[in-house]
Design an enzyme around this catalytic site. Structure first.
Site, PDB file in Angstrom:
ATOM      1  N   ALA A 180     -17.535  34.233 -65.673  1.00  0.00           N
ATOM      2  CA  ALA A 180     -18.526  34.787 -65.904  1.00  0.00           C
ATOM      3  C   ALA A 180     -19.378  35.298 -64.533  1.00  0.00           C
ATOM      4  O   ALA A 180     -19.963  36.380 -64.775  1.00  0.00           O
ATOM      5  CB  ALA A 180     -19.470  33.492 -66.628  1.00  0.00           C
ATOM      6  N   HIS A 202     -27.918  21.373 -77.457  1.00  0.00           N
ATOM      7  CA  HIS A 202     -27.312  20.096 -77.428  1.00  0.00           C
ATOM      8  C   HIS A 202     -28.382  19.289 -76.551  1.00  0.00           C
ATOM      9  O   HIS A 202     -27.952  18.315 -75.799  1.00  0.00           O
ATOM     10  CB  HIS A 202     -26.082  20.051 -76.784  1.00  0.00           C
ATOM     11  N   ASN A 253     -14.294  34.727 -70.796  1.00  0.00           N
ATOM     12  CA  ASN A 253     -13.764  33.423 -70.431  1.00  0.00           C
ATOM     13  C   ASN A 253     -12.255  33.920 -69.690  1.00  0.00           C
ATOM     14  O   ASN A 253     -11.573  34.801 -70.254  1.00  0.00           O
ATOM     15  CB  ASN A 253     -13.569  32.696 -71.731  1.00  0.00           C
ATOM     16  N   ASP A 261     -27.756  21.182 -68.728  1.00  0.00           N
ATOM     17  CA  ASP A 261     -28.301  21.553 -67.408  1.00  0.00           C
ATOM     18  C   ASP A 261     -29.245  22.551 -67.340  1.00  0.00           C
ATOM     19  O   ASP A 261     -29.768  22.995 -68.571  1.00  0.00           O
ATOM     20  CB  ASP A 261     -27.150  22.063 -66.522  1.00  0.00           C
TER      21      ASP A 261
HETATM   22  C1  BV8 Z   1     -22.349  16.580 -85.760  1.00  0.00           C
HETATM   23  C2  BV8 Z   1     -24.102  17.427 -75.196  1.00  0.00           C
HETATM   24  C3  BV8 Z   1     -22.880  15.608 -87.782  1.00  0.00           C
HETATM   25  C4  BV8 Z   1     -23.631  15.954 -74.471  1.00  0.00           C
HETATM   26  C5  BV8 Z   1     -22.110  17.939 -76.564  1.00  0.00           C
HETATM   27  C6  BV8 Z   1     -13.386  17.385 -86.727  1.00  0.00           C
HETATM   28  C7  BV8 Z   1     -13.505  18.962 -86.823  1.00  0.00           C
HETATM   29  C8  BV8 Z   1     -14.554  19.524 -86.501  1.00  0.00           C
HETATM   30  C9  BV8 Z   1     -15.798  18.940 -86.080  1.00  0.00           C
HETATM   31  C10 BV8 Z   1     -15.910  17.774 -85.974  1.00  0.00           C
HETATM   32  C11 BV8 Z   1     -14.475  16.964 -86.149  1.00  0.00           C
HETATM   33  N1  BV8 Z   1     -14.871  15.648 -85.907  1.00  0.00           N
HETATM   34  C12 BV8 Z   1     -16.064  15.691 -85.296  1.00  0.00           C
HETATM   35  C13 BV8 Z   1     -16.545  16.713 -85.472  1.00  0.00           C
HETATM   36  C14 BV8 Z   1     -18.003  17.140 -85.075  1.00  0.00           C
HETATM   37  C15 BV8 Z   1     -18.318  17.210 -83.643  1.00  0.00           C
HETATM   38  C16 BV8 Z   1     -17.384  18.128 -83.207  1.00  0.00           C
HETATM   39  O1  BV8 Z   1     -17.368  19.389 -83.334  1.00  0.00           O
HETATM   40  N2  BV8 Z   1     -16.254  17.683 -82.325  1.00  0.00           N
HETATM   41  C17 BV8 Z   1     -15.165  18.563 -81.781  1.00  0.00           C
HETATM   42  C18 BV8 Z   1     -14.890  17.575 -80.623  1.00  0.00           C
HETATM   43  C19 BV8 Z   1     -13.935  18.648 -82.815  1.00  0.00           C
HETATM   44  N3  BV8 Z   1     -19.538  17.663 -83.381  1.00  0.00           N
HETATM   45  C20 BV8 Z   1     -20.492  16.898 -83.508  1.00  0.00           C
HETATM   46  O2  BV8 Z   1     -20.598  15.792 -83.543  1.00  0.00           O
HETATM   47  C21 BV8 Z   1     -22.077  17.648 -83.432  1.00  0.00           C
HETATM   48  N4  BV8 Z   1     -22.766  16.875 -84.397  1.00  0.00           N
HETATM   49  O3  BV8 Z   1     -21.557  17.164 -86.204  1.00  0.00           O
HETATM   50  O4  BV8 Z   1     -23.267  16.234 -86.667  1.00  0.00           O
HETATM   51  C22 BV8 Z   1     -24.175  15.271 -88.413  1.00  0.00           C
HETATM   52  C23 BV8 Z   1     -24.881  16.170 -89.312  1.00  0.00           C
HETATM   53  C24 BV8 Z   1     -26.122  15.664 -89.792  1.00  0.00           C
HETATM   54  C25 BV8 Z   1     -26.692  14.270 -89.517  1.00  0.00           C
HETATM   55  C26 BV8 Z   1     -25.924  13.694 -88.641  1.00  0.00           C
HETATM   56  C27 BV8 Z   1     -24.809  13.946 -88.004  1.00  0.00           C
HETATM   57  C28 BV8 Z   1     -22.622  17.349 -82.046  1.00  0.00           C
HETATM   58  C29 BV8 Z   1     -21.948  17.984 -81.004  1.00  0.00           C
HETATM   59  C30 BV8 Z   1     -22.599  18.102 -79.611  1.00  0.00           C
HETATM   60  C31 BV8 Z   1     -21.972  17.231 -78.795  1.00  0.00           C
HETATM   61  N5  BV8 Z   1     -22.662  17.170 -77.632  1.00  0.00           N
HETATM   62  N6  BV8 Z   1     -23.002  18.328 -75.292  1.00  0.00           N
HETATM   63  C32 BV8 Z   1     -23.441  16.180 -73.187  1.00  0.00           C
HETATM   64  O5  BV8 Z   1     -23.269  17.371 -72.713  1.00  0.00           O
HETATM   65  O6  BV8 Z   1     -23.069  15.042 -72.374  1.00  0.00           O
HETATM   66  S1  BV8 Z   1     -21.029  18.733 -76.805  1.00  0.00           S
HETATM   67  C33 BV8 Z   1     -20.328  19.382 -75.194  1.00  0.00           C
HETATM   68  O7  BV8 Z   1     -19.249  19.753 -75.582  1.00  0.00           O
HETATM   69  C34 BV8 Z   1     -21.154  20.603 -74.684  1.00  0.00           C
HETATM   70  O8  BV8 Z   1     -22.222  20.707 -74.843  1.00  0.00           O
HETATM   71  C35 BV8 Z   1     -20.407  21.570 -75.515  1.00  0.00           C
HETATM   72  O9  BV8 Z   1     -20.702  21.999 -76.820  1.00  0.00           O
HETATM   73  C36 BV8 Z   1     -18.860  21.015 -75.602  1.00  0.00           C
HETATM   74  C37 BV8 Z   1     -17.873  21.554 -74.466  1.00  0.00           C
HETATM   75  O10 BV8 Z   1     -17.667  22.720 -74.990  1.00  0.00           O
HETATM   76  P1  BV8 Z   1     -17.791  23.890 -73.739  1.00  0.00           P
HETATM   77  O11 BV8 Z   1     -19.340  24.139 -73.492  1.00  0.00           O
HETATM   78  O12 BV8 Z   1     -17.143  25.001 -74.545  1.00  0.00           O
HETATM   79  O13 BV8 Z   1     -17.259  23.371 -72.463  1.00  0.00           O
HETATM   80  P2  BV8 Z   1     -15.680  23.269 -72.337  1.00  0.00           P
HETATM   81  O14 BV8 Z   1     -15.375  22.386 -71.096  1.00  0.00           O
HETATM   82  O15 BV8 Z   1     -14.939  22.873 -73.743  1.00  0.00           O
HETATM   83  O16 BV8 Z   1     -14.897  24.528 -71.985  1.00  0.00           O
HETATM   84  C38 BV8 Z   1     -15.409  25.337 -70.797  1.00  0.00           C
HETATM   85  C39 BV8 Z   1     -14.888  26.655 -71.093  1.00  0.00           C
HETATM   86  O17 BV8 Z   1     -15.361  27.318 -70.028  1.00  0.00           O
HETATM   87  C40 BV8 Z   1     -13.522  26.798 -71.163  1.00  0.00           C
HETATM   88  O18 BV8 Z   1     -12.979  27.841 -72.281  1.00  0.00           O
HETATM   89  C41 BV8 Z   1     -12.982  27.530 -69.832  1.00  0.00           C
HETATM   90  O19 BV8 Z   1     -11.894  28.464 -70.012  1.00  0.00           O
HETATM   91  C42 BV8 Z   1     -14.367  28.313 -69.632  1.00  0.00           C
HETATM   92  N7  BV8 Z   1     -14.462  28.579 -67.917  1.00  0.00           N
HETATM   93  C43 BV8 Z   1     -14.075  27.819 -67.148  1.00  0.00           C
HETATM   94  N8  BV8 Z   1     -14.716  28.478 -66.064  1.00  0.00           N
HETATM   95  C44 BV8 Z   1     -15.258  29.689 -66.300  1.00  0.00           C
HETATM   96  C45 BV8 Z   1     -15.292  29.538 -67.720  1.00  0.00           C
HETATM   97  N9  BV8 Z   1     -15.772  30.748 -68.469  1.00  0.00           N
HETATM   98  C46 BV8 Z   1     -16.277  31.636 -67.758  1.00  0.00           C
HETATM   99  N10 BV8 Z   1     -16.666  31.532 -66.438  1.00  0.00           N
HETATM  100  C47 BV8 Z   1     -15.889  30.629 -65.539  1.00  0.00           C
HETATM  101  N11 BV8 Z   1     -15.924  30.600 -64.171  1.00  0.00           N
END
Ligand code: BV8
Ligand code: ZN
Length: 257
Positions: free
Chosen positions: A249, A129, A231, A114
């Site tokens: 936050a 991202h 968090n 965003d």
């Molecule tokens: C890559 C854009 C390789 C899109 C996003 C197994 C093990 C390890 C890794 C992997 C695996 N299998 C696959 C992988 C790799 C994978 C990965 O990590 N998967 C995870 C699920 C295990 N990663 C990838 O694929 C990355 N690329 O590895 O490529 C490669 C290398 C070379 C060449 C080719 C390929 C790409 C990852 C990026 C994906 N895109 N976003 C879109 O937005 O639609 S990821 C997306 O999810 C977000 O950007 C963010 O990164 C993630 C979500 O996480 P958060 O932002 O943390 O949000 P979330 O909802 O999870 O949590 C919210 C938090 O806020 C919570 O903790 C909550 O408590 C807290 N909260 C709530 N309210 C509040 C608060 N905090 C403060 N105040 C509040 N009020």
């Protein structure tokens, strides 16, 4: 001029953090979906609703899903873009922007697609991202610009055919990094270098599950740099964070300021 940032009453902020913040030469702030939660943008942990309720974000945020059903994926992003455009930056976004004015150097690294950090006044934002407002052609990469105005998307979402590229007639795709796609090299390099040179790091609103973004705090932590997690819930970074401020936050960031 933004309205004054209201301070919150509850979570105790150790004096040590304030002392570190005052002495810091280079602060890194890494944000995730949680920093936009108080602006009404659902996080990835939130169960999705409407047309999207039977999907997990990871199932839609990938090239395979776009190849299989581009209208479903484009509809999801237009639905999200509408939420983003209707949302306002919250006190957390504003406090981070204000903090940068009072710190010798502050690197803002976000996983969010965003533009709420931009709209809160932050500059030089590192989007690991990508950005939902910067779509491009899936075939030739040419940038595509949205027309003015907010997408007219129904509450429950809908499938929507993506526009075509004026250059090669390919399908326009969201300007984000999907699962399985590499992060933009320059964004990663700048973010990793910032973590390798900072003397204080805040990790705000991220579940720290998605890699390689989740490994950035480790670059700072293993140098002995203090890391402060903000968090309301437990995260994968809990046992590595030097300080864990269990709160929202939007409540804590203004008080740090
Ligand atoms: C890559 C854009 C390789 C899109 C996003 C197994 C093990 C390890 C890794 C992997 C695996 N299998 C696959 C992988 C790799 C994978 C990965 O990590 N998967 C995870 C699920 C295990 N990663 C990838 O694929 C990355 N690329 O590895 O490529 C490669 C290398 C070379 C060449 C080719 C390929 C790409 C990852 C990026 C994906 N895109 N976003 C879109 O937005 O639609 S990821 C997306 O999810 C977000 O950007 C963010 O990164 C993630 C979500 O996480 P958060 O932002 O943390 O949000 P979330 O909802 O999870 O949590 C919210 C938090 O806020 C919570 O903790 C909550 O408590 C807290 N909260 C709530 N309210 C509040 C608060 N905090 C403060 N105040 C509040 N009020
Ligand atoms: Zn094209």
């Amino acid at each position: 001029m933004n309205a004054p940032i209201p301070a919150g009453p509850t979570v105790e902020i150790p004096a040590a953090i304030l002392a570190l913040l005052r002495a810091a030469r280079h602060v890194v702030v890494l944000t995730g979906a949680g920093v936009s939660a108080e602006s009404g943008i659902p996080t990835f942990r939130n169960k999705m609703t409407g047309l999207w309720k039977r999907y997990a974000a990871e199932d839609l945020a990938c090239a395979e899903a776009f190849r299989r059903d581009r209208a479903l994926v484009w509809g999801w992003y237009e639905w999200r873009r509408k939420l983003v455009m209707q949302a306002q930056p919250n006190p957390a976004h504003r406090a981070i922007a204000a903090l940068a004015e009072r710190t010798p150097r502050l690197s803002l690294v976000t996983q969010n697609v965003d533009d709420l950090h931009e709209r809160a006044g932050s500059r030089d934002i590192i989007h690991l991202h990508g950005e939902i407002q910067r779509p491009r052609c899936f075939a030739c990469g040419q940038a595509f610009s949205f027309g003015p105005g907010i997408p007219d998307e129904p509450e429950g979402g809908r499938r929507l055919e993506p526009p075509r590229c004026t250059h090669c007639n390919g399908h326009i795709r969201p300007g984000v990094v999907w699962f399985g796609e590499a992060l933009p090299e320059d964004a990663w390099d700048v973010a990793a270098r910032a973590c390798a040179s900072c003397d204080l790091m805040f990790v705000v609103g991220t579940s720290a599950l998605v890699h390689p973004a989740a490994s950035l705090p480790e670059i700072a932590a293993r140098r002995g740099v203090p890391t402060v997690q903000i968090n309301p819930d437990a995260t994968a970074f809990d046992d590595r964070a030097h300080f864990n401020l269990r709160g929202a936050a939007g409540e804590i960031m203004p008080r740090l300021l």
